[in-house]
Structures are given as C-alpha cells and as structure tokens.
Motif scaffolding. Structure first.
Motif, PDB file in Angstrom:
ATOM      1  N   ARG A 328       0.533  -1.476  -0.120  1.00  0.00           N
ATOM      2  CA  ARG A 328      -0.282   0.330   0.138  1.00  0.00           C
ATOM      3  C   ARG A 328       1.067   1.009  -0.224  1.00  0.00           C
ATOM      4  O   ARG A 328       0.200   2.055  -0.702  1.00  0.00           O
ATOM      5  CB  ARG A 328      -0.975  -0.158   1.290  1.00  0.00           C
ATOM      6  CG  ARG A 328      -2.339  -0.963   1.045  1.00  0.00           C
ATOM      7  CD  ARG A 328      -3.717  -0.446   2.053  1.00  0.00           C
ATOM      8  NE  ARG A 328      -2.490  -1.205   3.829  1.00  0.00           N
ATOM      9  CZ  ARG A 328      -2.490  -1.561   4.127  1.00  0.00           C
ATOM     10  NH1 ARG A 328      -2.959  -2.477   3.826  1.00  0.00           N
ATOM     11  NH2 ARG A 328      -2.097  -1.744   5.206  1.00  0.00           N
ATOM     12  N   GLU A 329       1.910   0.866   0.933  1.00  0.00           N
ATOM     13  CA  GLU A 329       2.471   2.466   0.713  1.00  0.00           C
ATOM     14  C   GLU A 329       3.282   2.533  -0.705  1.00  0.00           C
ATOM     15  O   GLU A 329       3.216   3.979  -0.952  1.00  0.00           O
ATOM     16  CB  GLU A 329       4.196   2.254   1.751  1.00  0.00           C
ATOM     17  CG  GLU A 329       4.811   2.998   2.079  1.00  0.00           C
ATOM     18  CD  GLU A 329       5.963   2.951   2.806  1.00  0.00           C
ATOM     19  OE1 GLU A 329       7.009   3.954   2.586  1.00  0.00           O
ATOM     20  OE2 GLU A 329       6.172   1.807   3.177  1.00  0.00           O
ATOM     21  N   ALA A 330       3.665   1.422  -1.466  1.00  0.00           N
ATOM     22  CA  ALA A 330       4.339   1.734  -2.493  1.00  0.00           C
ATOM     23  C   ALA A 330       3.903   2.265  -4.069  1.00  0.00           C
ATOM     24  O   ALA A 330       4.175   2.834  -4.323  1.00  0.00           O
ATOM     25  CB  ALA A 330       5.131   0.177  -2.919  1.00  0.00           C
ATOM     26  N   GLU A 331       2.731   1.662  -3.686  1.00  0.00           N
ATOM     27  CA  GLU A 331       0.679   2.432  -4.663  1.00  0.00           C
ATOM     28  C   GLU A 331       0.900   4.141  -4.621  1.00  0.00           C
ATOM     29  O   GLU A 331       1.141   4.493  -4.844  1.00  0.00           O
ATOM     30  CB  GLU A 331       0.135   1.306  -4.610  1.00  0.00           C
ATOM     31  CG  GLU A 331      -0.113  -0.058  -4.520  1.00  0.00           C
ATOM     32  CD  GLU A 331      -1.019  -1.169  -4.393  1.00  0.00           C
ATOM     33  OE1 GLU A 331      -2.252  -0.212  -3.453  1.00  0.00           O
ATOM     34  OE2 GLU A 331      -1.295  -2.060  -4.762  1.00  0.00           O
ATOM     35  N   ALA A 332       0.840   4.487  -2.944  1.00  0.00           N
ATOM     36  CA  ALA A 332       0.760   5.595  -2.374  1.00  0.00           C
ATOM     37  C   ALA A 332       1.776   6.526  -3.044  1.00  0.00           C
ATOM     38  O   ALA A 332       1.979   7.419  -3.718  1.00  0.00           O
ATOM     39  CB  ALA A 332       0.354   5.651  -1.230  1.00  0.00           C
TER      40      ALA A 332
END
Length: 459
Positions: A328-332
C-alpha cells in the motif's frame, strides 16, 4: 525538429572582448565551481550505484568464517575407577581437561529464483536513467543560469547608466533655473521644481548601484571569476522562433525536456517499486553449499570435516501483514510520483508557451521601445526649444526628460527580456547547448568598451 537559436548578445569577461573570458569560458568555469551543479553530479553518481547493488542480489555470495574457542570438559565417569576391575584404581586427573576448538568454514549462496530481486534490477535501470536525465536537466539549467546572470549584470548596468544620465540632466536643469532666477528671467518655483526632480534621482542611482553589485556577486557565485564586463552592441538581431508554431515547441517539450523525462522515469521507477514489494509474497530458491572443518582433541573424536551442497526454498507464508502494508505504501508513492510527473509536464508546457510568447512579444517591444525612445528624445528637444522660446515651461521640460528616461529604461529591459525568453524556449525544448554560447560570443561588442563597476564601500 530543427531548432534555430535566437542570436543572444551578452557581456564578455576579460580585458579583451574578442579573447578569453567569454560567455562560453564563464560557463566552463561554472561547470567546475557551481555548487548546484556539483550537488546534481553527486546525486547522479550516487543513483548510478543502485544498479550494481540490485545486480548483486542475483549474484553468488561467498562467506568465509573462522573461530577459536577455549572449552573446559568433564567426562562422564570422572569419579569412577579405571583399569582392571579386580584391582581398581581411582580415575586420574585427565578426566577433567581443557581444549581449544577451532572451526573453519566457506559458505556459498547462489540465488536461483527471487521475484523481488528480478524486479529490483528492472527498477534500478529506471532509477539510473532518471538520475541521468535529472543531471542533464541541471546542466541545461546551469547554461541558462549563467546567461541570466549575465543579463542581470548588463540590465543593472544599463539601468545605472540611465539613472546617472537622468540625474545629470536634472542637475543641468537646476543650474539653468538658478541662472535664470539670478538674472531675473525665471521664478523660484522653477528652481524648486527642478531641484525636486534632481533630488528624487539620488535614491534611484544609489539603488541601481547596489543592484549592479548584487548582480555581479550572483555571477561570481557560479563562476568564481572577477573580471571586466563588455556590454551589448547597440543593435541586436531579432529572430522569431523557428519552427514558428507553438504546437511544435510543445511537442519538443513533451519529448525532449530533461526535467519532464526525469519526472516520467521517476514515476515508472515508483510503479516498478510496487512490483518489487509484491515480489516478497513469492518463494525464493537458492543453491547453498558449504565447506567446513572443526579441530578438536582426539578424546572428543578428533578433527571433523563436513561439506554440503543443496537447494533451499523459502516461502514467507505470513509476516504479520508487513508486505501488505509495504505494498500500500509503494502504491501511494507511485500515485505521488505520477501526480508530480503530470504537474511537471504541465508546468513545462506552460513555461514553453510563456517563453514562446515572450520571444514574439519581445520583438514587438524592442521595436516599439526604440520608436518610443526616439519619440521622447524629440519631445525633450522640442520642450528645450520651447523653454528657450518662452512657449514651454521648465516643468514641461522636466516631464519630457522623465518620460524619455522611462522609455530608455523600458527599451533596455525589453532587450534582455527577449534574450532571456529566447534561451528559455530552447531550454524547455531540451536544445540549449554550449553551441548557443558560441553564437553569443560571436555577437559581442567589439569596440573595446567595458562596463565600469561601482566601488563596493560600506555605508
């Protein structure tokens, strides 16, 4: 797409305008002295190392180990008897002893399958390309910053020259009004009006001197060269943008602008970063081998040699939700990078259109400014003749002088705005190079004139 650089006129550093310390020389000096470019180069060099680091994750790892430990032993049956049971004797002291254990090992780990490592290698290629594009953008920015600093020095010098001339003109009118007052041909109000105009110019001259000194310091901050400055020629060629269509310049900006390319590559690297994190869900397979030797006393079995080789598979089934959170962090972060890329592209398009319009408007402004200077000079002469003939007042002449020098300053500034926009337009299209500075050097004033810098004194 063929781009034709607008001829740029700018000062030359050096005792002779046709020799050393030209704009090109100043740029080359800035390449070795500008802190901003040095920082960009360091960032590029650091980013380049990402690729060999990612490649290392797929290459074998060899580890050598060695250890030595002093150990104390107490053998089972140390309190029993030894020898013939029919004639027992107490166990000797050898049942308790100390020995040194030495171990030597050589371990090999060769990854065979790792989704995370494969994706990391692909991401590193994008990161290296992004760093290279960012550095090239910094190189073009340096060319533009050096040229703009030159323009700032020349504009400040022209402004100072106009303000000094204006002050001298008002001073002459003050003297003229005082002489008329002394001879009874003028009134005191004429002296006071001329004196008020003259007094106002004092602050303008002082401010323009400080502006010139500050502009020179900004240039020295990049080049570290302290030399003379040669002014522009009286007439500069006015070249329209080629190609003439603003759409063609926008296409070049989208395709060739290094800042836009760097932002796009950063977004692509961030997108690949999502795949890197997701690769942590998958199992890893590696070939592992080892060579080992242990040296121990004979009473403990003697030296031992253990060699092994095999394939090891590891599959992280559950990690407390860590990988899911990292995904989720990488997608953000990818969404952030994509938004920054879109903003950078739109800003580049806006700057391109602004520079394009600036070149077009600059040509008109220079031509109309030249006509305005000539018209106001004629108005000053007419007012001067009118004062002598008694048909005009000194106040009319003062206003005519004010309008003339305002038109002169506006004309000077329009030239630098045009030159600045010409270079900015090429920079936005990724076409600004040292060749443009060579063209600048070919258009320098060749009459030996130099700009005199004011003395830098504390108040």
């Amino acid at each position: 797409m063929r781009m034709v650089a607008a001829a740029v006129l700018i000062s030359v550093f050096g005792a002779s305008p046709a020799q050393a310390n030209s704009l090109l020389d100043a740029y080359r000096a800035a390449q070795h002295n500008d802190a901003v470019l040095d920082a960009a180069l360091a960032v590029r060099d650091a980013a380049v190392e990402v690729q060999p680091q990612a490649r290392a994750l797929l290459l074998p790892t060899v580890t050598a180990t060695a250890s030595a430990a002093r150990e104390h032993y107490r053998l089972d049956g140390a309190n029993s008897v030894v020898g013939d049971p029919s004639n027992p004797t107490p166990a000797d002291d050898n049942a308790n002893f100390a020995a040194t254990r030495r171990t030597y090992g050589l371990d090999l780990d060769q990854p065979l399958w790792s989704v995370e490592s494969f994706q990391k290698l692909r991401q590193s290629s994008l990161e290296v390309a992004q760093a290279e594009a960012a550095y090239r953008d910094a190189q073009q920015a340096l060319i533009l910053r050096v040229a703009e600093s030159y323009f700032a020095v020349l504009a400040a010098a022209d402004n100072l020259s106009a303000n000094r001339s204006e002050r001298e003109a008002y001073g002459a009118l003050v003297d003229q009004a005082q002489k008329k007052l002394q001879t009874g041909l003028g009134a005191r109000i004429g002296v006071e009006e001329a004196q008020s105009f003259y007094t106002l110019t004092g602050q303008s001259v002082s401010d323009s001197e400080l502006a010139l000194l500050d502009a020179r310091r900004a240039l020295l901050q990049m080049t570290r060269l302290s030399t003379a400055i040669v002014p522009l020629r009286g007439e500069i060629p006015l070249v329209s943008p080629r190609p003439a269509s603003s759409d063609d310049w926008l296409v070049a900006t989208r395709d060739d602008n290094y800042g836009v390319q760097a932002a796009e590559l950063a977004a692509a690297a961030a997108q690949r970063g999502v795949a890197v994190v997701r690769g942590r869900y998958w199992p890893t397979i590696s070939l592992q081998g080892s060579l080992g030797k242990t040296e121990v006393p004979d009473v403990l079995g003697g030296d031992q040699r253990v060699d092994s080789i095999g394939v090891v598979a590891q599959w992280p089934i559950f990690q407390g939700g860590m990988v899911r959170s990292q995904t989720r962090e990488a997608e953000a972060r990818f969404r952030q990078s994509w938004a920054e890329y879109q903003n950078r592209k739109r800003q580049a398009e806006r700057d391109t259109l602004a520079a394009y319009r600036g070149v077009i408007a600059g040509i008109r402004n220079i031509r109309s400014g030249r006509l305005a200077v000539d018209a106001n000079r004629t108005a000053v002469e007419a007012s001067q003749n009118g004062v002598e003939a008694g048909t005009r007042t000194e106040f009319d002449l003062l206003n005519a002088q004010t309008n003339y020098y305002a038109a002169l300053r506006a004309y000077y500034q329009s030239r630098y705005d045009y030159l600045d926009n010409s270079l900015k337009l090429k920079a936005q299209a990724g076409r600004l190079t040292e060749a443009d500075l060579v063209a600048v050097d070919a258009e320098l004033a060749d009459d030996g004139s130099q700009i005199e810098m004011p003395d830098e004194q504390a108040p």
